[in-house]
Enzyme design. Structure first.
Site, PDB file in Angstrom:
ATOM      1  N   ARG A  30      -0.249  -9.348  13.264  1.00 22.60           N
ATOM      2  CA  ARG A  30      -0.842  -8.253  12.493  1.00 22.60           C
ATOM      3  C   ARG A  30      -1.714  -8.784  11.367  1.00 22.60           C
ATOM      4  O   ARG A  30      -2.743  -8.185  11.029  1.00 22.60           O
ATOM      5  CB  ARG A  30       0.256  -7.342  11.951  1.00 22.60           C
TER       6      ARG A  30
ATOM      7  N   ARG B  59      11.660  -5.997   4.450  1.00 17.93           N
ATOM      8  CA  ARG B  59      11.334  -4.569   4.398  1.00 17.93           C
ATOM      9  C   ARG B  59      12.334  -3.779   5.236  1.00 17.93           C
ATOM     10  O   ARG B  59      12.663  -4.162   6.347  1.00 17.93           O
ATOM     11  CB  ARG B  59       9.915  -4.318   4.909  1.00 17.93           C
TER      12      ARG B  59
ATOM     13  N   ARG C 116      -9.059   1.341   8.948  1.00 16.21           N
ATOM     14  CA  ARG C 116      -8.652  -0.029   9.218  1.00 16.21           C
ATOM     15  C   ARG C 116      -9.735  -0.800   9.957  1.00 16.21           C
ATOM     16  O   ARG C 116      -9.553  -1.976  10.262  1.00 16.21           O
ATOM     17  CB  ARG C 116      -7.398  -0.009  10.084  1.00 16.21           C
TER      18      ARG C 116
ATOM     19  N   LYS D 267       0.825  -1.216   0.000  1.00 16.98           N
ATOM     20  CA  LYS D 267       0.000   0.000   0.000  1.00 16.98           C
ATOM     21  C   LYS D 267       0.854   1.259   0.000  1.00 16.98           C
ATOM     22  O   LYS D 267       0.619   2.184  -0.767  1.00 16.98           O
ATOM     23  CB  LYS D 267      -0.915   0.039   1.243  1.00 16.98           C
TER      24      LYS D 267
ATOM     25  N   ARG E  16      11.748  -2.542  11.029  1.00 13.76           N
ATOM     26  CA  ARG E  16      10.817  -2.088  12.068  1.00 13.76           C
ATOM     27  C   ARG E  16      10.590  -3.193  13.094  1.00 13.76           C
ATOM     28  O   ARG E  16      10.484  -4.357  12.729  1.00 13.76           O
ATOM     29  CB  ARG E  16       9.465  -1.716  11.424  1.00 13.76           C
TER      30      ARG E  16
HETATM   31  P1  ADP Z   1       2.288  -1.747   3.234  1.00 10.34           P
HETATM   32  O1  ADP Z   1       2.317  -0.252   3.182  1.00 10.34           O
HETATM   33  O2  ADP Z   1       1.070  -2.325   2.597  1.00 10.34           O
HETATM   34  O3  ADP Z   1       2.523  -2.284   4.602  1.00 10.34           O
HETATM   35  P2  ADP Z   1       4.845  -1.601   1.794  1.00 10.34           P
HETATM   36  O4  ADP Z   1       4.554  -0.705   0.652  1.00 10.34           O
HETATM   37  O5  ADP Z   1       5.648  -1.032   2.900  1.00 10.34           O
HETATM   38  O6  ADP Z   1       3.502  -2.281   2.349  1.00 10.34           O
HETATM   39  O7  ADP Z   1       5.591  -2.897   1.221  1.00 10.34           O
HETATM   40  C1  ADP Z   1       6.023  -3.963   2.075  1.00 10.34           C
HETATM   41  C2  ADP Z   1       7.407  -4.460   1.616  1.00 10.34           C
HETATM   42  O8  ADP Z   1       7.279  -5.147   0.366  1.00 10.34           O
HETATM   43  C3  ADP Z   1       8.423  -3.351   1.374  1.00 10.34           C
HETATM   44  O9  ADP Z   1       9.694  -3.838   1.727  1.00 10.34           O
HETATM   45  C4  ADP Z   1       8.320  -3.084  -0.126  1.00 10.34           C
HETATM   46  O10 ADP Z   1       9.557  -2.573  -0.660  1.00 10.34           O
HETATM   47  C5  ADP Z   1       8.005  -4.474  -0.674  1.00 10.34           C
HETATM   48  N1  ADP Z   1       7.083  -4.452  -1.832  1.00 10.34           N
HETATM   49  C6  ADP Z   1       6.068  -3.591  -2.088  1.00 10.34           C
HETATM   50  N2  ADP Z   1       5.425  -3.921  -3.227  1.00 10.34           N
HETATM   51  C7  ADP Z   1       6.041  -5.045  -3.705  1.00 10.34           C
HETATM   52  C8  ADP Z   1       5.827  -5.870  -4.858  1.00 10.34           C
HETATM   53  N3  ADP Z   1       4.844  -5.636  -5.736  1.00 10.34           N
HETATM   54  N4  ADP Z   1       6.664  -6.939  -5.016  1.00 10.34           N
HETATM   55  C9  ADP Z   1       7.650  -7.206  -4.113  1.00 10.34           C
HETATM   56  N5  ADP Z   1       7.890  -6.455  -3.012  1.00 10.34           N
HETATM   57  C10 ADP Z   1       7.105  -5.383  -2.803  1.00 10.34           C
HETATM   58  P1  ADP Z   2       1.480  -1.731   7.718  1.00 13.96           P
HETATM   59  O1  ADP Z   2       0.770  -1.191   6.549  1.00 13.96           O
HETATM   60  O2  ADP Z   2       2.808  -2.311   7.383  1.00 13.96           O
HETATM   61  O3  ADP Z   2       0.649  -2.642   8.558  1.00 13.96           O
HETATM   62  P2  ADP Z   2       1.356   0.866   9.079  1.00 13.96           P
HETATM   63  O4  ADP Z   2       2.569   1.700   9.041  1.00 13.96           O
HETATM   64  O5  ADP Z   2       0.209   1.236   8.222  1.00 13.96           O
HETATM   65  O6  ADP Z   2       1.855  -0.613   8.780  1.00 13.96           O
HETATM   66  O7  ADP Z   2       0.827   0.743  10.572  1.00 13.96           O
HETATM   67  C1  ADP Z   2       1.674   0.382  11.640  1.00 13.96           C
HETATM   68  C2  ADP Z   2       0.852   0.246  12.919  1.00 13.96           C
HETATM   69  O8  ADP Z   2       0.264   1.522  13.242  1.00 13.96           O
HETATM   70  C3  ADP Z   2      -0.320  -0.693  12.844  1.00 13.96           C
HETATM   71  O9  ADP Z   2       0.050  -2.051  13.098  1.00 13.96           O
HETATM   72  C4  ADP Z   2      -1.240  -0.126  13.936  1.00 13.96           C
HETATM   73  O10 ADP Z   2      -0.782  -0.488  15.227  1.00 13.96           O
HETATM   74  C5  ADP Z   2      -1.034   1.364  13.789  1.00 13.96           C
HETATM   75  N1  ADP Z   2      -2.029   1.972  12.871  1.00 13.96           N
HETATM   76  C6  ADP Z   2      -1.776   2.583  11.689  1.00 13.96           C
HETATM   77  N2  ADP Z   2      -2.909   3.039  11.126  1.00 13.96           N
HETATM   78  C7  ADP Z   2      -3.923   2.695  11.977  1.00 13.96           C
HETATM   79  C8  ADP Z   2      -5.332   2.861  11.964  1.00 13.96           C
HETATM   80  N3  ADP Z   2      -5.981   3.460  10.939  1.00 13.96           N
HETATM   81  N4  ADP Z   2      -6.046   2.369  13.018  1.00 13.96           N
HETATM   82  C9  ADP Z   2      -5.441   1.767  14.049  1.00 13.96           C
HETATM   83  N5  ADP Z   2      -4.125   1.568  14.119  1.00 13.96           N
HETATM   84  C10 ADP Z   2      -3.347   2.019  13.095  1.00 13.96           C
END
Ligand code: ADP
Ligand code: ADP
Ligand code: ZN
Length: 214
Positions: free
Chosen positions: A171, A127, A88, A13, A160
């Site tokens: 998660r 990541r 979320r 995302k 992280r």
């Molecule tokens: P989210 O915001 O949904 O948690 P991220 O954008 O941070 O996810 O992506 C999670 C990890 O996967 C990061 O290390 C990113 O560089 C990698 N990633 C994102 N999109 C892809 C893809 N299409 N194929 C492989 N790796 C990806």
């Molecule tokens: P990812 O997309 O990799 O799960 P985020 O950076 O979006 O990670 O979120 C990290 C953490 O921040 C989540 O696991 C949660 O604890 C908190 N968080 C982020 N956005 C929200 C939300 N909209 N509602 C509740 N908790 C959130």
């Protein structure tokens, strides 16, 4: 254009939201980044959020909703925005809808980036996040030019705490229980679009842009 990014943690995302923000010239709003900035700055919100984030749990709705509702009314959001990591939960989606309705606005697209759990676990271990700008990389799929250093700002990259395998599984469980129901919610509103998030980063992006330009 007002866009929501949906998908499991690690689905890509944030990666896609950043690319879309550049493409359309609208802000990328990540609630995770906002919380991490607050933790770093030592604010009260940061201290509260951290106890939940460290456990892989969601931060309570009341700590998130007002913050986002305020943010989307700022001037830079006039042409639209990309919400990443919010809503979320169903109550968060309802709070957003109510606030937008009062402003005579609505969400145009909820983009669901689909990736099976098995792929996610592998992705999260690789990541790396910039401590400075929130930039995200992957040791294998999106490496930086210099190992351990952010391409964009020169900041230090870290794994992280909540990306460690034991927390990732938790998660994912939280995602399935609390966030996945949003797929039906936005389908019912006629806003849901879906992309195959297992493809490479550029292909996922091209697919999203094609859908949004229809
Ligand atoms: P989210 O915001 O949904 O948690 P991220 O954008 O941070 O996810 O992506 C999670 C990890 O996967 C990061 O290390 C990113 O560089 C990698 N990633 C994102 N999109 C892809 C893809 N299409 N194929 C492989 N790796 C990806
Ligand atoms: P990812 O997309 O990799 O799960 P985020 O950076 O979006 O990670 O979120 C990290 C953490 O921040 C989540 O696991 C949660 O604890 C908190 N968080 C982020 N956005 C929200 C939300 N909209 N509602 C509740 N908790 C959130
Ligand atoms: Zn950086």
């Amino acid at each position: 254009m007002k866009i929501i990014m949906l998908g499991a943690p690690g689905a890509g995302k944030g990666t896609q939201a950043k690319m879309l923000a550049d493409q359309y010239g609208i802000p990328h709003i990540s609630t995770g980044d906002i919380f991490r900035a607050n933790i770093k700055a030592g604010t009260e919100l940061g201290t509260k959020a951290k106890t939940y984030m460290d456990q892989g749990l969601l931060v309570p709705d009341e700590l998130v909703c007002d913050l986002v509702v305020d943010r989307v009314q700022q001037e830079d959001c006039a042409k639209g925005y990309i919400l990443d990591g919010f809503p979320r939960t169903i109550p968060q989606a309802e709070a957003l809808d109510q606030a937008l309705e009062a402003l005579g606005q609505k969400i145009d697209y909820a983009v669901n980036v689909e990736v099976p759990d098995a792929n996610i676990v592998k992705r999260m271990g690789g990541r790396r996040a910039c401590v400075n700008c929130g930039g995200t990389y992957h040791v294998e799929y999106l490496p930086t030019k210099v190992e351990g250093i952010c391409d964009r700002c020169g900041g230090e990259l870290i794994l992280r705490d909540d990306d460690k395998p034991e927390t990732v599984q938790k998660r994912l469980n939280v995602y399935h229980a609390q966030t996945q129901p949003l797929i039906d919610y936005y389908t019912a509103k006629g806003a849901l679009v879906e992309v195959d998030g297992t493809q490479d980063i550029q292909k996922v992006f091209d697919d999203i842009v094609e859908i949004l330009s229809k």
